[in-house]
Structure formats: C-alpha cells, structure tokens
Motif scaffolding. Structure first.
Motif, PDB file in Angstrom:
ATOM      1  N   GLY A   6      -6.530   4.878   1.186  1.00 27.07           N
ATOM      2  CA  GLY A   6      -7.617   3.979   1.504  1.00 27.07           C
ATOM      3  C   GLY A   6      -8.524   4.599   2.542  1.00 27.07           C
TER       4      GLY A   6
ATOM      5  N   THR B 213     -11.516   0.875   0.744  1.00 19.87           N
ATOM      6  CA  THR B 213     -10.799  -0.341   1.138  1.00 19.87           C
ATOM      7  C   THR B 213     -11.429  -1.056   2.337  1.00 19.87           C
TER       8      THR B 213
ATOM      9  N   ALA C 192      -9.720  -3.847   6.229  1.00 19.37           N
ATOM     10  CA  ALA C 192      -9.671  -3.757   4.771  1.00 19.37           C
ATOM     11  C   ALA C 192      -9.682  -5.178   4.208  1.00 19.37           C
TER      12      ALA C 192
ATOM     13  N   ILE D   8      -9.210  -3.686  -2.220  1.00 19.68           N
ATOM     14  CA  ILE D   8      -8.022  -2.949  -2.638  1.00 19.68           C
ATOM     15  C   ILE D   8      -7.753  -3.171  -4.118  1.00 19.68           C
TER      16      ILE D   8
ATOM     17  N   GLY E 141      -4.320  -0.018   3.312  1.00 15.15           N
ATOM     18  CA  GLY E 141      -4.833  -1.258   3.881  1.00 15.15           C
ATOM     19  C   GLY E 141      -3.962  -1.918   4.930  1.00 15.15           C
TER      20      GLY E 141
END
Length: 150
Positions: free
Chosen positions: A22, A77, A85, A90, A115
């Motif tokens: 991410g 993310t 995030a 996601i 995340g």
C-alpha cells in the motif's frame, strides 16, 4: 487462496517474485515497507512520483511495475502520507491487482498487512476484504506477512 505468515519479510518468501504494498498517492515513500520498495527499486519510485505529480495515480488505483523478474503492484491505499488508508481504496486496489495478475499469469504475490500499519486501519477489517476478494481468484496465492521481522 491466502497464506497468512505471522512474522517475516515479503522479499524472502521462497518461490515468490511478485509483490504488492500500500502507498499514498502524493509521491512519498519515506517510511515503512514503502521505503524498502523505494530503495530496492529506484526506477519504480521515479515513475511512481511522476505519476503522482501528474495526477495519474489516485486512491484505489494500482501502478503495476515490471522489474525484470516479476511485478510490483503499488496499491493506492491513502490519498497522502498524512491521511489514513480507507477500506474502499483497499478493496478497489486489491481487486485491480488481482485482475492484473490474472491478465499477466501471475500466480503468487507477497504483501504486508496493507493499510494496517502507517495506514492506521484495523487489521481485522482489511483481512476481511482480502479474504473475500481473493476467494474470487482461486488461481492466485497471496502470501500476507502480518508483521515484519524474523
């Protein structure tokens, strides 16, 4: 299928050459696993920064970088490194990554607990998304390292 690994290093999983992580969409990879990617793959980082600067990488997007031996899926993310995030980012990015993996015949991807570190989300919530979405892609094995270390 997902294989959860309690502690480890995504770069040291035998037989896996494709990775995901991410990242924010502001062009910063200054901490955590993103910094490891930046240091290992400087050309990827340059392309990522340029995409962010030009507004071409947004939350929920996937930047698929081929590094020679495999793919790195940069998952959008977070909007910036200052923001958290979001689960919807996601989910969208994970589905996008899995679609790209199918198209590229990628069958194994290693990733951290996206995340849930610097992204600030509850790991159980993220895990639920990973479990649900990966079930739709039985030909892809995800190796999820829940905590970095040996």
């Amino acid at each position: 299928m997902i294989r959860y690994i309690e502690r480890g290093d995504i770069f040291n999983i035998t037989g896996v050459k494709n990775y995901a992580h991410g990242c924010n969409c502001a062009g910063a990879m200054g901490k955590g696993i993103a910094l490891q990617f930046r240091n290992r793959y400087p050309q990827m980082y340059s392309e990522y920064r340029a995409m962010c600067k030009d507004g071409l990488f947004n939350p929920g997007d996937v930047f698929d970088y081929m590094y020679g031996d495999g793919h790195i899926y940069n998952l959008g993310t977070q909007a910036t490194w200052r923001t958290k995030a979001r689960l919807e980012y996601i989910e969208k990015a994970v589905v996008g990554m899995l679609d790209l993996a199918v198209a590229d015949n990628v069958t194994k991807i290693a990733l951290p607990a996206i995340g849930a570190g610097l992204g600030g989300l509850n790991w159980a919530d993220v895990k639920e998304i990973l479990d649900r979405e990966s079930a739709n892609y039985p030909g892809i094995e995800l190796y999820v390292v829940e905590a970095y270390g040996c």
